[in-house]
Enzyme design. Structure first.
Site, short mmCIF file in Angstrom:
data_model
loop_
_atom_site.label_atom_id
_atom_site.label_comp_id
_atom_site.label_asym_id
_atom_site.label_seq_id
_atom_site.Cartn_x
_atom_site.Cartn_y
_atom_site.Cartn_z
N ILE A 67 0.81 -1.23 0.00
CA ILE A 67 0.00 0.00 0.00
C ILE A 67 0.83 1.26 0.00
O ILE A 67 0.29 2.35 -0.04
CB ILE A 67 -0.94 0.01 1.22
CG1 ILE A 67 -0.14 -0.09 2.52
CG2 ILE A 67 -1.96 -1.10 1.13
CD1 ILE A 67 -0.99 0.05 3.77
N ASP A 122 6.38 16.04 9.38
CA ASP A 122 5.56 15.99 8.16
C ASP A 122 4.09 15.87 8.53
O ASP A 122 3.37 15.03 7.98
CB ASP A 122 6.01 14.82 7.28
CG ASP A 122 5.51 14.97 5.84
OD1 ASP A 122 5.09 16.10 5.48
OD2 ASP A 122 5.53 13.99 5.09
#
Length: 754
Positions: free
Chosen positions: A91, A208
Site C-alpha cells: 500500500i 511531516d
C-alpha cells in the site's frame, strides 16, 4: 495557450484520484485546443510513471537496487511470509522502503501494517537510522497514535516493524464530509495536539504533519484521529508516501504547504519540536478556512528558491481575513461551505482564533507556543470563553471575556456603580479615580513583568529539557549500536555522555551499568546500578536481570536490600527466574525459599505440559521452555536454600546436561549440598571440580584478553559468589587471592580505553 495554463490544468488534474474524472476534467479544460490537450496528457503520463525522475533523487540512481532495475521482489509478493505475518498487498512505497497490509498468523490473527527496508538498501547508515527510529516509535503509547505491535528481522537480515493498520480518511476530508462545526473541529484538533505532545515528550519530531498523515474514523459514534508515519523521514531519509513531494530533495524534509520556516532553511540539525507546532498551526488554519496559509498552486509553480522565500519571509493573511476576501469562485468551491451551522466562521475567528492560529504560525519559533500541549490548552480556553494566552492580556480584553461569562453579575454591578457615581461630587470622584488608575497600572505593570520573567524561565526550562531528551535518545541508540558491533570505547563514550546530558534518568545508568558488567568492570557496573536504584525504575524492566547479583558481589548491601524488597512485592511479567535469582543469591528464609522452589517446580512442569500440548503456549509456558536450563538451576538453588538437599542435588545435576549458556556454574552448589547431607568426600570432590571449572574460565579469558569469560556475566558472577561460599563451607576458609582476577580487570579497563 501559455505554459502557465498547462501547469494550472496539470496541477488541478493531479489532485483528482479517479482516472475517468481526471480525463473528463482535462478534456473540458482544454476545450478544442488539441495541442494543449496533448501537452497536459504528456505531463500526466510522466507523473504516473512508476519510475519518475522528479520523485527520485539523482543519488538514488547509484544505489544497488536502482542499478539492478528490480522494482519488485518475489520474497515480498502477496502471500509471502515475513516472520508470523502474511503479506496481503503493498500500500506504500518510497525510495528506501515498502509498506504492506499484513495478516498476523500467530499467536493471534489480525491485520496490521508492515514496514520493511527494500532489498539492496541495507547500508550501515540506513539500517542504523531505521533501528534507532524503530526504538523511538516503540516508546510511544497514545490512543491517537498508531501503535507498534512487533518488530523483527527477516531471514535475509532485513529489519522490519509492524504497526496498527489505521482505516480512516484524511483529517480535512472527514471534517468536510461530516459537516463538522468549528467547535467540533477544534475538539478533534485538541486530541491531535495531545498526540503530538506525547511524541515530543518521547523525543520524537514528526516533521511531516498534514491531513493525509492524520486519519480519522468513527469509534463508538465519535471521531477518533490517528497520527501516522511518525519520524519516517527521520528514520530512513525520506517519506514512504508519494504525496510528500519535497521529502526527497537533499535535506529539505517535509511537505511545502505545511513546512516550517526552519525546515525550509534546510538546516535539519536546527529543527526541534516547535517545527511541529508550526505544522499544527497550518492544519488549524486549513480546518477553519478550507485552505492552507499559502495556496498550494502557488507553491507548486514557484521555483525552489522562491518556494523557500515564501515560507520563510511572507506573512500569511489571518484566517478571518482569508474568509472575508474569498472571491465568488472560491466561495462556491471552498470547504468552508461545509462547516455546520450555526456559527459563522469569519465572526468566530476575528478575535481569539486569529490570535491562536497566528501565534502557532509565527516565523520566529521562539514566539510560537512552546509545546503542543500549550496550543491545546489555549484552544480549550477559547471553547470555554476564557481569556486566551495568544493575545496581549489587556485589562479590557480580560474584562470582555469575563463579562460574556457573567452577564447578570456585570449588569447588576453596572447599575450600582452608576448610582454611586451620580451621588458623588465630580471633583472628589476625579481625584480618587486618578489615584486608583495610577495604582492599578503600577500593580498591573509589576505583575506583567513578574509573569513575563516566570514565563520566560518556564519556556527556557522546557526547551532545555526537550533538547536534552532528544540528545539522550540519540546517544542511547548510538551506544546500543556500538555495543552490538563490539565497539566498546564508542559505546562507553555514548552512554557516559547520556549520563551527563540526562543524569536523573534511570535508563542511562542502567544501560551503562550493563555495558560495564558485560566487559567485567564489576565496581563501575555496581556504581551505575546503585544510581539507577536511587533514582528508581519500574521493577518489571527486563534489564533488571543480573542487577541484584552485581550489587551483592560488589558489597553494595543497601542498594541490594532496597531492590530485594521490591522484588518480593512485584508480580513481574519478565521471566520468573529473573526475580527468583535476585532473591536467592543473598540471604533468604527457608520458608520463602520453599515458596520459590514450589513456583519453579510448577514452571518446570509447564515445560513438559507445553511439549505435550498442541495448542498455543501462554506467556509463562513460553518463558519456561526458553529458560529451561536456567530454571533447573534456580529450582536447585531454591531447594538448597529451603533445606531440601536431595531435590537440590537432583535439579543441580540436571543443569550439567541441559543446553544453556551457564552450564557448569552449579558445581559449587553441588559441593555445598553434599556437605549439608554429610557426604564429606563427595563435597570435596565437587568443590575440586568447581575449582577446575574456575581455573579453566580464568585461563580462557586471559588467553582471549577479555575481562570475563564467554558465558553470560550474570552466570559468571553467581558462580564466583557460590564458589566463595563453597570454599568456606567445605574447606573452612575463603579462597586464596588469585592474581588472574587483577589481570582480567586490566583487560576489562583496556576494552573501553581503545
Amino acid at each position: 495557450m501559455t505554459v502557465a495554463s498547462e501547469k494550472t490544468i496539470f496541477f488541478h488534474a493531479f489532485e483528482i484520484d479517479s482516472l475517468d474524472e481526471r480525463t473528463e476534467y482535462v478534456r473540458k479544460a482544454c476545450k478544442n485546443n488539441t495541442q494543449l490537450l496533448a501537452a497536459v496528457s504528456a505531463l500526466l503520463r510522466e507523473n504516473d510513471r512508476e519510475v519518475n525522475p522528479i520523485d527520485r533523487p539523482v543519488a538514488a540512481e547509484m544505489l544497488p537496487t536502482m542499478m539492478s532495475g528490480e522494482l519488485t521482489d518475489p520474497r515480498f509478493s502477496p502471500g509471502a511470509m515475513v516472520g508470523p505475518y502474511q503479506l496481503m498487498e503493498r500500500i506504500g512505497e518510497g525510495g528506501f522502503g515498502w509498506v504492506f497490509v499484513a495478516q498476523q498468523q500467530s499467536p493471534v490473527q489480525r491485520r496490521a501494517a508492515l514496514k520493511i527496508i527494500k532489498p539492496g538498501m541495507e547500508s550501515r547508515e540506513v539500517i542504523a537510522r531505521f533501528e534507532a527510529e524503530r526504538q523511538a516509535i516503540a516508546l510511544m503509547d497514545h490512543p491517537n497514535i498508531a501503535r507498534v505491535f512487533d518488530a523483527g528481522v527477516t531471514e535475509t537480515a532485513q529489519p522490519y516493524f509492524v504497526m496498527e493498520l489505521v482505516r480512516g480518511v484524511p483529517l480535512t476530508d472527514f471534517c468536510n464530509s461530516n459537516r463538522l462545526s468549528i467547535s467540533e473541529r477544534l475538539q478533534l484538533f485538541v486530541t491531535i495536539c495531545h498526540a503530538v505532545q506525547h511524541a515530543h515528550q518521547k523525543g520524537i519530531i514528526h516533521r511531516d504533519l498534514k491531513p493525509s498523515n492524520i486519519l480519522v474514523t468513527l469509534q463508538d459514534g465519535r471521531p477518533l484521529a490517528k497520527v501516522i508515519d511518525f519520524g519516517v523521514a527521520k528514520a530512513i531519509g525520506q517519506s514512504l508516501t508519494v504525496k510528500t513531494i519535497y521529502t526527497r530533495f537533499t535535506s529539505m524534509v517535509g511537505t511545502p504547504a505545511y513546512m516550517s520556516p526552519e525546515q525550509a532553511a534546510m538546516s535539519t540539525d536546527d529543527v526541534d519540536t516547535r517545527s511541529d507546532i508550526y505544522s499544527l498551526g497550518v492544519l488549524l488554519y486549513e480546518l477553519l478556512t478550507g485552505s492552507t496559509p499559502f495556496a498550494p498552486d502557488r507553491l507548486q509553480t514557484a521555483g525552489f528558491d522562491e518556494l523557500r522565500r515564501i515560507i520563510r519571509e511572507e506573512e500569511p493573511p489571518r484566517p478571518s481575513t482569508r474568509l472575508s476576501t474569498l472571491n465568488s469562485e472560491e466561495s462556491r468551491t471552498s470547504d468552508v461551505e461545509r462547516l455546520g451551522p450555526p456559527t459563522t466562521p469569519s465572526t468566530a475567528m476575528k478575535r481569539d482564533l486569529d490570535w491562536i492560529v497566528m501565534k502557532a504560525l509565527h516565523k520566529d519559533r521562539n514566539r510560537r507556543y512552546s509545546t503542543a500541549g500549550a496550543l491545546a490548552e489555549d484552544i480549550l480556553r477559547f471553547l470555554q470563553d476564557q481569556p486566551v494566552e495568544a493575545r496581549p492580556p489587556s485589562s479590557w480584553y480580560r474584562f470582555t471575556t469575563f463579562a460574556r461569562r457573567n452577564k447578570v453579575a456585570i449588569s447588576t454591578f453596572s447599575l450600582v456603580a452608576i448610582a454611586l457615581i451620580l451621588g458623588t461630587a465630580t471633583s472628589l470622584w476625579q481625584a480618587r479615580e486618578a489615584i486608583r488608575e495610577r495604582d492599578e497600572k503600577e500593580l498591573a505593570l509589576a505583575e506583567a513583568r513578574e509573569a513575563e520573567v516566570a514565563a520566560n524561565a518556564a519556556r527556557s526550562e522546557l526547551e532545555n529539557f526537550n533538547d536534552r531528551l532528544n540528545s539522550t535518545t540519540v546517544l542511547l541508540a548510538a551506544g546500543r549500536a556500538n555495543a552490538d558491533a563490539q565497539r566498546w570505547p564508542d559505546a562507553y563514550e555514548a552512554y557516559s555522555e547520556a549520563t551527563q546530558v540526562l543524569p536523573k534518568s534511570f535508563l542511562v545508568w542502567l544501560e551503562r551499568g550493563g555495558l560495564n558488567a558485560k566487559l567485567g568492570r564489576w565496581e563501575s557496573s555496581a556504581n551505575d546500578f546503585v544510581k539507577a536504584v536511587e533514582i528508581g525504575f519500574p521493577i518489571e524492566q527486563a534489564e533488571l536481570n543480573g542487577v541484584p547479583q552485581i550489587l551483592l558481589y560488589a558489597g553494595r548491601s543497601d542498594a541490594y536490600e532496597t531492590l530485594l524488597q521490591e522484588l518480593r512485592q512485584s508480580d513481574t511479567e519478565v521471566p520468573f527466574a529473573v526475580s527468583a535469582r535476585g532473591q536467592l543469591v543473598g540471604s533468604l528464609s527457608p520458608n520463602r525459599a520453599a515458596e520459590l522452589a514450589d513456583q519453579m517446580e510448577q514452571m518446570l512442569s509447564k515445560t513438559f505440559d507445553s511439549d505435550a500440548s498442541s495448542g498455543p503456549l501462554n506467556k509463562r509456558q513460553r518463558y519456561a521452555k526458553i529458560y529451561y536450563g536456567v530454571n533447573l538451576y534456580v529450582a536447585g538453588l531454591a531447594h538448597l536454600k529451603a533445606g531440601d538437599y536431595q531435590q537440590a542435588l537432583h535439579r543441580l545435576k540436571e543443569t550439567n546436561h541441559a543446553n544453556w549458556f551457564g552450564r557448569g556454574i552449579a558445581k559449587p552448589l553441588i559441593a555445598i549440598a553434599h556437605h549439608r547431607m554429610g557426604n564429606a568426600d563427595d563435597a570435596v570432590q565437587s568443590f575440586e571440580e568447581s575449582q577446575v571449572f574456575l581455573d579453566r574460565m580464568l585461563d580462557e579469558s586471559i588467553e582471549r584478553s577479555k575481562g570475563s569469560p564467554s558465558m553470560p556475566w550474570i552466570d559468571w558472577i553467581e558462580f564466583l559468589i557460590h564458589h566463595r561460599e563453597a570454599s568456606i563451607v567445605v574447606k573452612g576458609h575463603t579462597p586464596a587471592a588469585d592474581p588472574r582476577f587483577q589481570q582480567l580487570q586490566v583487560f576489562a579497563d583496556a576494552a573501553i580505553d581503545g
